[in-house]
Scaffold this motif. Sequence first.
Motif, mmCIF file in Angstrom:
data_model
loop_
_atom_site.group_PDB
_atom_site.id
_atom_site.type_symbol
_atom_site.label_atom_id
_atom_site.label_comp_id
_atom_site.label_asym_id
_atom_site.label_seq_id
_atom_site.Cartn_x
_atom_site.Cartn_y
_atom_site.Cartn_z
ATOM 1 N N GLY A 2 0.807 -1.214 0.000
ATOM 2 C CA GLY A 2 0.000 0.000 0.000
ATOM 3 C C GLY A 2 0.836 1.257 0.000
ATOM 4 N N THR A 3 2.096 1.142 -0.440
ATOM 5 C CA THR A 3 3.034 2.262 -0.479
ATOM 6 C C THR A 3 3.209 2.725 -1.927
ATOM 7 N N THR A 4 3.011 3.994 -2.170
ATOM 8 C CA THR A 4 3.206 4.517 -3.518
ATOM 9 C C THR A 4 4.693 4.534 -3.856
ATOM 10 N N LEU A 5 5.029 4.184 -5.086
ATOM 11 C CA LEU A 5 6.393 4.272 -5.583
ATOM 12 C C LEU A 5 6.468 5.395 -6.602
ATOM 13 N N LEU A 6 7.329 6.367 -6.338
ATOM 14 C CA LEU A 6 7.609 7.445 -7.283
ATOM 15 C C LEU A 6 8.950 7.161 -7.937
ATOM 16 N N VAL A 7 8.972 7.045 -9.258
ATOM 17 C CA VAL A 7 10.206 6.810 -9.995
ATOM 18 C C VAL A 7 10.513 8.049 -10.824
ATOM 19 N N ASP A 8 11.626 8.674 -10.509
ATOM 20 C CA ASP A 8 12.091 9.853 -11.244
ATOM 21 C C ASP A 8 12.937 9.362 -12.412
ATOM 22 N N GLY B 243 2.758 3.643 -16.341
ATOM 23 C CA GLY B 243 1.569 2.827 -16.536
ATOM 24 C C GLY B 243 1.467 1.630 -15.619
ATOM 25 N N ARG B 244 2.472 1.416 -14.765
ATOM 26 C CA ARG B 244 2.430 0.272 -13.850
ATOM 27 C C ARG B 244 1.593 0.618 -12.622
ATOM 28 N N GLU B 245 0.772 -0.316 -12.180
ATOM 29 C CA GLU B 245 -0.116 -0.087 -11.044
ATOM 30 C C GLU B 245 0.680 0.246 -9.789
ATOM 31 N N GLY B 246 0.242 1.276 -9.085
ATOM 32 C CA GLY B 246 0.879 1.669 -7.834
ATOM 33 C C GLY B 246 2.087 2.551 -7.996
ATOM 34 N N VAL B 247 2.462 2.866 -9.246
ATOM 35 C CA VAL B 247 3.670 3.647 -9.534
ATOM 36 C C VAL B 247 3.284 4.991 -10.141
#
Length: 348
Positions: free
Chosen positions: A180-186, A200-204
Amino acid sequence: MDPDTVAALRAQGGIDGAIDADGRVPHGSSDDPELLDFSANTNPTTPPGVTGVFEDAFDRARSYPDDGYPEFREAAAAFVDCEPGQVVPTAGGLEAIRLAIQTTVRAGDAVLVPRPSFGEYAREIRLQGAEPAFVAHDDLLDADPEPYALTIVCNPNNPTGETAAPDALRSFADRCRDAGTTLLVDEAFLGFTDDPSLAGREGVVVARSLTKLFGLPGVRMGYAVGTGDHLERLVTARRAWSMSTAAAAVGTHCYGQTAFVDRTRERVDRERERMRERLRTRFGVAPSDAPFLLLSVSDTDVDALLTEAREAGIALRDARTFRGLDRHVRVAVRTPADNDRLLEALAV
């Protein structure tokens, strides 16, 4: 996050203090026209035809832009392989990062942040009243995401330059989703590589910038990509007319310049390896997949090296402003002729 956990993380050096008095993070880039700028990691070349596109947008700029940005969304989605409706246009990659953090983090939350890495992450987290918890960038994908509202991955990492192994990053994204943790990818520098985006990946939530790859930092072109509830929050929070008419037109044009992107990647790969081989005769050089190299200055005073380069007409990035680095500088990978000047100036 409960007070005992916050206190424990502070005691371990894992949570930073308040925002500095001036509230700003040091960055590279020199405005001195007399200096060859190796402190900023932007492409020293720009795509063909971009000047004409910018000029053509001037007349249309007398009206507000189409707030749907359909052409830009189509072009961005094709570049990162997602759906156009998942693209949320922003005025640069940093605004996409802020938008992702604003819509995910609340006061008192803890956010897992790599170190050393881009200093704006911690600033944006603190602006939300949350706490950055720092972990070594190369250990982050092994961390437990469950205690955090958000985890941040910089891919490739700035200033060290290496990309995350795609399988390991996807596995970490799945663990974040399950927790249940959001992942932010820069992904500001991912366009310099052939690695796939997590868009487009779920949760990202992905933050992208056109600044670096296309050498146009002043145009302020970027976007976030999200799905599901993340996308709904991003769309709701996005400012109206979040890109200028010129930025949307130039960004759409840039993403159609596939030959330019291919040439840029080939040049950066070739020149980075050539520079690494020369620079390692004097410095420690970190592995990199990005358009820059991190140098460990073990036998030379950093200030003296910066002065030495400046006297030769070159600006380097003082990397001591990155958390955990104390004897480092960062150099961009530019054109072959520019790189020759750097190598000569550093006597390697």
